[in-house]
Design a protein around this motif. Structure first.
Motif, PDB file in Angstrom:
ATOM      1  N   PRO A 184      -5.442   9.501  -3.716  1.00 30.22           N
ATOM      2  CA  PRO A 184      -5.971   8.302  -3.055  1.00 30.22           C
ATOM      3  C   PRO A 184      -4.866   7.289  -2.777  1.00 30.22           C
ATOM      4  O   PRO A 184      -3.860   7.228  -3.468  1.00 30.22           O
ATOM      5  CB  PRO A 184      -6.972   7.747  -4.085  1.00 30.22           C
ATOM      6  CG  PRO A 184      -6.583   8.339  -5.385  1.00 30.22           C
ATOM      7  CD  PRO A 184      -5.960   9.667  -5.086  1.00 30.22           C
ATOM      8  N   THR A 185      -5.104   6.505  -1.753  1.00 32.73           N
ATOM      9  CA  THR A 185      -4.149   5.462  -1.383  1.00 32.73           C
ATOM     10  C   THR A 185      -4.085   4.421  -2.495  1.00 32.73           C
ATOM     11  O   THR A 185      -5.083   4.048  -3.091  1.00 32.73           O
ATOM     12  CB  THR A 185      -4.579   4.819  -0.062  1.00 32.73           C
ATOM     13  OG1 THR A 185      -4.549   5.819   0.953  1.00 32.73           O
ATOM     14  CG2 THR A 185      -3.656   3.681   0.325  1.00 32.73           C
ATOM     15  N   GLU A 242       0.561   5.302   0.709  1.00 30.84           N
ATOM     16  CA  GLU A 242      -0.316   6.359   1.194  1.00 30.84           C
ATOM     17  C   GLU A 242       0.336   7.716   0.990  1.00 30.84           C
ATOM     18  O   GLU A 242       1.512   7.903   1.327  1.00 30.84           O
ATOM     19  CB  GLU A 242      -0.605   6.168   2.683  1.00 30.84           C
ATOM     20  CG  GLU A 242      -1.570   7.190   3.231  1.00 30.84           C
ATOM     21  CD  GLU A 242      -1.521   7.307   4.739  1.00 30.84           C
ATOM     22  OE1 GLU A 242      -1.043   6.374   5.384  1.00 30.84           O
ATOM     23  OE2 GLU A 242      -1.946   8.349   5.256  1.00 30.84           O
ATOM     24  N   HIS A 243      -0.433   8.636   0.449  1.00 27.09           N
ATOM     25  CA  HIS A 243       0.070   9.971   0.170  1.00 27.09           C
ATOM     26  C   HIS A 243       0.062  10.786   1.458  1.00 27.09           C
ATOM     27  O   HIS A 243      -1.001  11.088   2.000  1.00 27.09           O
ATOM     28  CB  HIS A 243      -0.813  10.629  -0.899  1.00 27.09           C
ATOM     29  CG  HIS A 243      -0.158  11.785  -1.576  1.00 27.09           C
ATOM     30  ND1 HIS A 243      -0.848  12.679  -2.372  1.00 27.09           N
ATOM     31  CD2 HIS A 243       1.131  12.220  -1.599  1.00 27.09           C
ATOM     32  CE1 HIS A 243      -0.008  13.588  -2.847  1.00 27.09           C
ATOM     33  NE2 HIS A 243       1.179  13.318  -2.392  1.00 27.09           N
ATOM     34  N   LEU A 244       1.219  11.117   1.983  1.00 28.62           N
ATOM     35  CA  LEU A 244       1.304  11.760   3.282  1.00 28.62           C
ATOM     36  C   LEU A 244       1.125  13.281   3.203  1.00 28.62           C
ATOM     37  O   LEU A 244       0.737  13.899   4.188  1.00 28.62           O
ATOM     38  CB  LEU A 244       2.654  11.454   3.948  1.00 28.62           C
ATOM     39  CG  LEU A 244       2.936   9.988   4.245  1.00 28.62           C
ATOM     40  CD1 LEU A 244       4.287   9.854   4.944  1.00 28.62           C
ATOM     41  CD2 LEU A 244       1.845   9.384   5.099  1.00 28.62           C
ATOM     42  N   GLY A 248      -0.564  15.038   0.636  1.00 24.19           N
ATOM     43  CA  GLY A 248      -1.515  15.469  -0.386  1.00 24.19           C
ATOM     44  C   GLY A 248      -2.795  14.666  -0.288  1.00 24.19           C
ATOM     45  O   GLY A 248      -3.002  13.899   0.644  1.00 24.19           O
ATOM     46  N   ALA A 249      -3.641  14.857  -1.289  1.00 23.25           N
ATOM     47  CA  ALA A 249      -4.957  14.237  -1.262  1.00 23.25           C
ATOM     48  C   ALA A 249      -5.105  13.102  -2.267  1.00 23.25           C
ATOM     49  O   ALA A 249      -6.206  12.666  -2.536  1.00 23.25           O
ATOM     50  CB  ALA A 249      -6.024  15.298  -1.565  1.00 23.25           C
ATOM     51  N   THR A 270       0.843  -1.187   0.000  1.00 26.79           N
ATOM     52  CA  THR A 270       0.000   0.000   0.000  1.00 26.79           C
ATOM     53  C   THR A 270       0.876   1.234   0.000  1.00 26.79           C
ATOM     54  O   THR A 270       1.907   1.253   0.679  1.00 26.79           O
ATOM     55  CB  THR A 270      -0.882   0.017   1.255  1.00 26.79           C
ATOM     56  OG1 THR A 270      -1.653  -1.167   1.302  1.00 26.79           O
ATOM     57  CG2 THR A 270      -1.813   1.210   1.254  1.00 26.79           C
ATOM     58  N   GLN A 288      -3.041   0.618  -3.745  1.00 26.26           N
ATOM     59  CA  GLN A 288      -2.802  -0.736  -3.238  1.00 26.26           C
ATOM     60  C   GLN A 288      -2.507  -1.656  -4.407  1.00 26.26           C
ATOM     61  O   GLN A 288      -3.162  -1.585  -5.450  1.00 26.26           O
ATOM     62  CB  GLN A 288      -3.990  -1.263  -2.450  1.00 26.26           C
ATOM     63  CG  GLN A 288      -3.685  -2.602  -1.780  1.00 26.26           C
ATOM     64  CD  GLN A 288      -4.729  -2.995  -0.773  1.00 26.26           C
ATOM     65  OE1 GLN A 288      -5.869  -3.229  -1.121  1.00 26.26           O
ATOM     66  NE2 GLN A 288      -4.353  -3.064   0.498  1.00 26.26           N
TER      67      GLN A 288
END
Lengths: 175, 233
Positions: free
Chosen positions: B175-176, B168-170, B172-173, B166, B178
């Motif tokens: 989407p994650t 994850e964008h720390l 910004g917006a 996975t 996977q």
């Protein structure tokens, strides 16, 4: 610019506001099951809605914006970095006895959720979506981005594992 | 009590926590979150100046003004923008050495070290994890192959390992992301048996990558972009 001016500067589309008002409690409850902390759950739920708002022109056009918010919230709950940050911010708040009482769960129920959090992540997410929100299998599949058959397998495996642990602890009589 | 009854009760209890949670107006939430970000960044910057340089400001006395401590550059903060604030994962002082048949260290050409545990490990850059000049897919996403190792994993016995990754964008917006579930396999004389999962990162920025395999989990933070963070002290 006064504080109230600054607040009024934020553009909140009506459709987004409806989503936020309607789904916020459910998302907090869902993340609470996955983290065991009310403060972390509120912080992560708010972060998920903030992200949806930032990307609303795209998210708002999806078939299930509420499903997208839940997916983001669940993924945030998986991030150790995020949880650490939320917990750090939570320690700066003053928690009254009344506020603490709001999140005191029955010890048996706390044990249930502790066991859920020990499950493989996907199983834990499927279990949380099903039992916190009563979500049907197809909808769980949309939130998690997996096939219906996979959701059924995740729920079955999760129930079996959980059930064995709960029986061993004397919390239930049988699966 | 049977499982379904107990689980339903537990689910309702968690749901009630959500219903009792305070719900700020969304406009105020945006304002408060922005303030918190600025406060966190300022606090981290202040702490770093005091701790790293260890200086004390002398208050003016008899008309003399003592020089202020030189301000240092902040490295990792909780502010949500900029590559300077991306807490990229860098090797620890004691790199992990696998006890298995895997090489003791990655080949020199990769300029990396092993990072993780025997249950799941990967390779990170010696200068901090940065992905630059990535291939761009048709939809504009940045593609990257990620490599993973685990004690006992052999490529031909498990050609489709049950590993998920996975991202994850720390900051910004986006989407994650996977991928995997399953991944694929690989082998090389210099690398041994490894698992391979391809990622399609939608945009540059600070990303946390997490892999899960057989109950083990491993995360690292990577900057995805064309330039390195300015400071990684």
């Amino acid at each position: 610019m006064t504080e109230s001016d600054a607040v009024s500067e934020v553009q909140v589309p009506g459709s987004f506001e409806q989503l936020y008002q309607r789904e916020y409690p459910a998302v907090v409850g869902l993340v609470y099951g996955m983290t065991g902390s009310r403060w972390v759950a509120e912080d992560l739920a708010q972060e998920a809605f903030l992200r949806a708002h930032r990307d609303w022109p795209r998210v708002g056009r999806m078939a299930s914006p509420d499903g997208w918010v839940r997916r983001v919230a669940l993924n945030l709950a998986r991030s150790r970095w995020r949880r650490l940050r939320s917990e750090t911010m939570a320690t700066l708040r003053f928690e009254s006895d009344e506020e603490r009482a709001k999140t005191s769960l029955d010890p048996d129920v706390e044990e249930f959720w502790e066991e859920v959090r020990r499950l493989p992540v996907r199983q834990a997410q499927a279990v949380a979506l099903h039992y916190v929100e009563g979500m049907p299998v197809a909808e769980i599949g949309q939130v998690l981005g997996v096939a219906t058959g996979t959701v059924k397998a995740l729920l079955h495996q999760g129930r079996e594992r959980l059930g064995r642990q709960l029986v061993a602890k004397g919390l239930i009589d049988e699966i | 009590m049977r499982f379904e009854e107990f689980a339903s009760r537990a689910g309702k209890a968690a749901s009630d926590v959500g219903r009792r949670a305070s719900r700020p107006s969304f406009a105020r939430l945006v304002r408060d979150r922005h303030r918190r970000t600025l406060f966190a960044g300022l606090s981290a910057a202040t702490a770093l100046v005091v701790i790293v340089f260890g200086t004390v400001v002398l208050w003016p006395e008899s008309g003399r003004v003592a020089p202020l401590a030189a301000a240092g550059t902040t490295t990792t903060t909780l502010a949500e923008d900029g590559r300077d604030s991306c807490p990229v994962t860098a090797p620890g002082n004691i790199p992990f050495s696998p006890a298995s048949e895997a090489p003791e260290a990655p080949p020199a050409l990769y300029d990396g070290v092993w990072f993780g545990t025997p249950d799941l490990w990967t390779m990170v850059d010696t200068q901090g994890q940065i992905w630059s000049d990535l291939p761009v897919g048709e939809d504009g996403s940045l593609t990257q192959k990620t490599f993973w190792w685990a004690e006992g994993y052999v490529f031909d016995r498990e050609p489709l390992p049950d590993i998920t990754v996975t991202a994850e964008h720390l900051d910004g917006a986006a989407p994650t992301v996977q991928a995997g579930g399953p991944g694929t396999n690989g082998t090389h004389p210099d690398l041994g048996s490894f698992m391979l999962v391809g990622l399609e990162i939608p945009q540059e920025g600070c990303w946390e990558v997490t892999a899960e395999y057989r109950g083990a989990s491993l995360s690292y933070v990577v900057w995805v972009g064309d330039e390195s963070p300015n400071s990684r002290t």
